[in-house]
Design a protein around this motif. Structure first.
Motif, PDB file in Angstrom:
ATOM      1  N   LEU A   1      -2.730  11.645  -2.238  1.00  0.00           N
ATOM      2  CA  LEU A   1      -3.886  11.727  -1.359  1.00  0.00           C
ATOM      3  C   LEU A   1      -5.109  11.162  -2.052  1.00  0.00           C
ATOM      4  CD1 LEU A   1      -3.360  15.359  -0.025  1.00  0.00           C
ATOM      5  CD2 LEU A   1      -2.641  13.217   1.034  1.00  0.00           C
ATOM      6  N   GLY A   2      -6.052  10.691  -1.270  1.00  0.00           N
ATOM      7  CA  GLY A   2      -7.311  10.200  -1.809  1.00  0.00           C
ATOM      8  C   GLY A   2      -8.148  11.337  -2.364  1.00  0.00           C
TER       9      GLY A   2
ATOM     10  N   ASP B   1      -1.806   7.877   7.802  1.00  0.00           N
ATOM     11  CA  ASP B   1      -2.929   8.797   7.597  1.00  0.00           C
ATOM     12  C   ASP B   1      -3.926   8.166   6.629  1.00  0.00           C
ATOM     13  OD1 ASP B   1      -4.627  10.891   6.533  1.00  0.00           O
ATOM     14  OD2 ASP B   1      -3.182  12.335   7.316  1.00  0.00           O
ATOM     15  N   PRO B   2      -5.201   8.040   7.000  1.00  0.00           N
ATOM     16  CA  PRO B   2      -6.177   7.399   6.113  1.00  0.00           C
ATOM     17  C   PRO B   2      -6.409   8.149   4.799  1.00  0.00           C
ATOM     18  CG  PRO B   2      -7.223   8.140   8.162  1.00  0.00           C
ATOM     19  CD  PRO B   2      -5.764   8.410   8.284  1.00  0.00           C
ATOM     20  N   GLN B   3      -6.070   9.432   4.738  1.00  0.00           N
ATOM     21  CA  GLN B   3      -6.246  10.190   3.501  1.00  0.00           C
ATOM     22  C   GLN B   3      -5.141   9.910   2.482  1.00  0.00           C
ATOM     23  OE1 GLN B   3      -6.513  14.228   4.959  1.00  0.00           O
ATOM     24  NE2 GLN B   3      -8.735  14.090   5.095  1.00  0.00           N
ATOM     25  N   VAL B   4      -4.052   9.293   2.926  1.00  0.00           N
ATOM     26  CA  VAL B   4      -2.941   8.976   2.030  1.00  0.00           C
ATOM     27  C   VAL B   4      -3.198   7.623   1.380  1.00  0.00           C
ATOM     28  CG1 VAL B   4      -0.472   8.442   1.922  1.00  0.00           C
ATOM     29  CG2 VAL B   4      -1.280  10.352   3.320  1.00  0.00           C
ATOM     30  N   GLU B   5      -3.148   7.610   0.044  1.00  0.00           N
ATOM     31  CA  GLU B   5      -3.362   6.360  -0.683  1.00  0.00           C
ATOM     32  C   GLU B   5      -2.051   5.664  -1.019  1.00  0.00           C
ATOM     33  OE1 GLU B   5      -5.863   7.017  -4.084  1.00  0.00           O
ATOM     34  OE2 GLU B   5      -7.654   7.034  -2.843  1.00  0.00           O
ATOM     35  N   ARG B   6      -0.999   6.432  -1.313  1.00  0.00           N
ATOM     36  CA  ARG B   6       0.260   5.825  -1.715  1.00  0.00           C
ATOM     37  C   ARG B   6       1.390   6.808  -1.470  1.00  0.00           C
ATOM     38  NH1 ARG B   6      -1.614   2.408  -3.012  1.00  0.00           N
ATOM     39  NH2 ARG B   6      -1.864   1.768  -5.107  1.00  0.00           N
ATOM     40  N   ILE B   7       2.564   6.255  -1.191  1.00  0.00           N
ATOM     41  CA  ILE B   7       3.784   7.051  -1.051  1.00  0.00           C
ATOM     42  C   ILE B   7       4.844   6.391  -1.933  1.00  0.00           C
ATOM     43  CG2 ILE B   7       5.592   7.867   0.509  1.00  0.00           C
ATOM     44  CD1 ILE B   7       3.519   7.706   2.777  1.00  0.00           C
ATOM     45  N   PHE B   8       5.457   7.174  -2.812  1.00  0.00           N
ATOM     46  CA  PHE B   8       6.502   6.664  -3.695  1.00  0.00           C
ATOM     47  C   PHE B   8       7.859   7.127  -3.180  1.00  0.00           C
ATOM     48  CE2 PHE B   8       2.756   7.043  -6.490  1.00  0.00           C
ATOM     49  CZ  PHE B   8       2.612   5.709  -6.802  1.00  0.00           C
ATOM     50  N   VAL B   9       8.777   6.165  -3.031  1.00  0.00           N
ATOM     51  CA  VAL B   9      10.117   6.436  -2.513  1.00  0.00           C
ATOM     52  C   VAL B   9      11.145   5.675  -3.347  1.00  0.00           C
ATOM     53  CG1 VAL B   9       9.311   6.783  -0.131  1.00  0.00           C
ATOM     54  CG2 VAL B   9      10.049   4.513  -0.863  1.00  0.00           C
ATOM     55  N   ASN B  10      12.406   5.952  -3.105  1.00  0.00           N
ATOM     56  CA  ASN B  10      13.491   5.183  -3.689  1.00  0.00           C
ATOM     57  C   ASN B  10      13.454   3.769  -3.113  1.00  0.00           C
ATOM     58  OD1 ASN B  10      16.499   4.196  -3.422  1.00  0.00           O
ATOM     59  ND2 ASN B  10      16.410   5.622  -5.139  1.00  0.00           N
ATOM     60  N   ALA B  11      13.824   2.779  -3.907  1.00  0.00           N
ATOM     61  CA  ALA B  11      13.791   1.384  -3.466  1.00  0.00           C
ATOM     62  C   ALA B  11      14.661   1.152  -2.231  1.00  0.00           C
ATOM     63  CB  ALA B  11      14.233   0.466  -4.602  1.00  0.00           C
TER      64      ALA B  11
ATOM     65  N   LEU C   1       3.229  -0.274   5.625  1.00  0.00           N
ATOM     66  CA  LEU C   1       4.240  -0.502   4.584  1.00  0.00           C
ATOM     67  C   LEU C   1       3.611  -0.772   3.221  1.00  0.00           C
ATOM     68  CD1 LEU C   1       6.775  -2.673   6.580  1.00  0.00           C
ATOM     69  CD2 LEU C   1       7.238  -0.427   5.574  1.00  0.00           C
ATOM     70  N   ALA C   2       2.381  -1.265   3.197  1.00  0.00           N
ATOM     71  CA  ALA C   2       1.714  -1.569   1.922  1.00  0.00           C
ATOM     72  C   ALA C   2       1.528  -0.318   1.074  1.00  0.00           C
ATOM     73  CB  ALA C   2       0.366  -2.230   2.184  1.00  0.00           C
ATOM     74  N   LYS C   3       1.372   0.834   1.701  1.00  0.00           N
ATOM     75  CA  LYS C   3       1.182   2.084   0.953  1.00  0.00           C
ATOM     76  C   LYS C   3       2.488   2.636   0.388  1.00  0.00           C
ATOM     77  CE  LYS C   3      -2.775   3.943   3.522  1.00  0.00           C
ATOM     78  NZ  LYS C   3      -3.223   5.117   4.295  1.00  0.00           N
ATOM     79  N   VAL C   4       3.603   2.215   0.933  1.00  0.00           N
ATOM     80  CA  VAL C   4       4.907   2.737   0.527  1.00  0.00           C
ATOM     81  C   VAL C   4       5.466   1.854  -0.573  1.00  0.00           C
ATOM     82  CG1 VAL C   4       7.223   3.387   1.286  1.00  0.00           C
ATOM     83  CG2 VAL C   4       5.279   3.575   2.875  1.00  0.00           C
ATOM     84  N   ARG C   5       5.696   2.429  -1.742  1.00  0.00           N
ATOM     85  CA  ARG C   5       6.151   1.659  -2.895  1.00  0.00           C
ATOM     86  C   ARG C   5       7.351   2.324  -3.553  1.00  0.00           C
ATOM     87  NH1 ARG C   5       3.866  -3.417  -2.955  1.00  0.00           N
ATOM     88  NH2 ARG C   5       2.001  -3.160  -1.706  1.00  0.00           N
TER      89      ARG C   5
END
Length: 117
Positions: free
Chosen positions: A52-53, A8-18, A35-39
């Protein structure tokens, strides 16, 4: 679910467990740019956060910094599985508790939101 959110272009980042990030890196096929957005991030053992942006016209909103180049599936991910992270040395002194956050610590726009005005 994570891939759909990251696409989704409105999502800037997603934080998850490693461990989740590692599984996503292992299993993702085709276009892997999302995958670049998922950290990986501390404390996301049972949930994820989606940032979200900023909405258009929201002058006080500060967007998330662009993720580092690449998918985030290399050495930066492997660090989360290093001995340094998995078995940290105990602190020599107990951590000092952080002072509680007050309304005065927040930007003025937060007072407006919290006050319902």
């Amino acid at each position: 679910m994570v891939r759909a959110a990251a696409a989704d272009p409105q999502v800037e980042r997603i934080f998850v467990n490693a461990a989740i990030k590692k599984a996503l890196c292992r299993e993702a096929q085709g276009d892997r740019s999302w995958l670049a957005k998922v950290r990986p991030y501390w404390g996301h053992d049972y949930h994820m956060h989606v940032r979200l942006g900023c909405p258009n016209g929201s002058a006080e909103c500060k967007g998330q910094e662009r993720p580092e180049s690449g998918e985030g599936c290399g050495a930066e991910l492997e660090w989360w599985f290093s001995d340094e992270v998995l078995h940290p040395k105990p602190d020599t002194e107990p951590a000092k508790p952080k002072p509680p956050m007050t309304l005065a610590d927040l930007p003025p726009a937060c007072a407006t939101v919290l006050g319902g005005k």
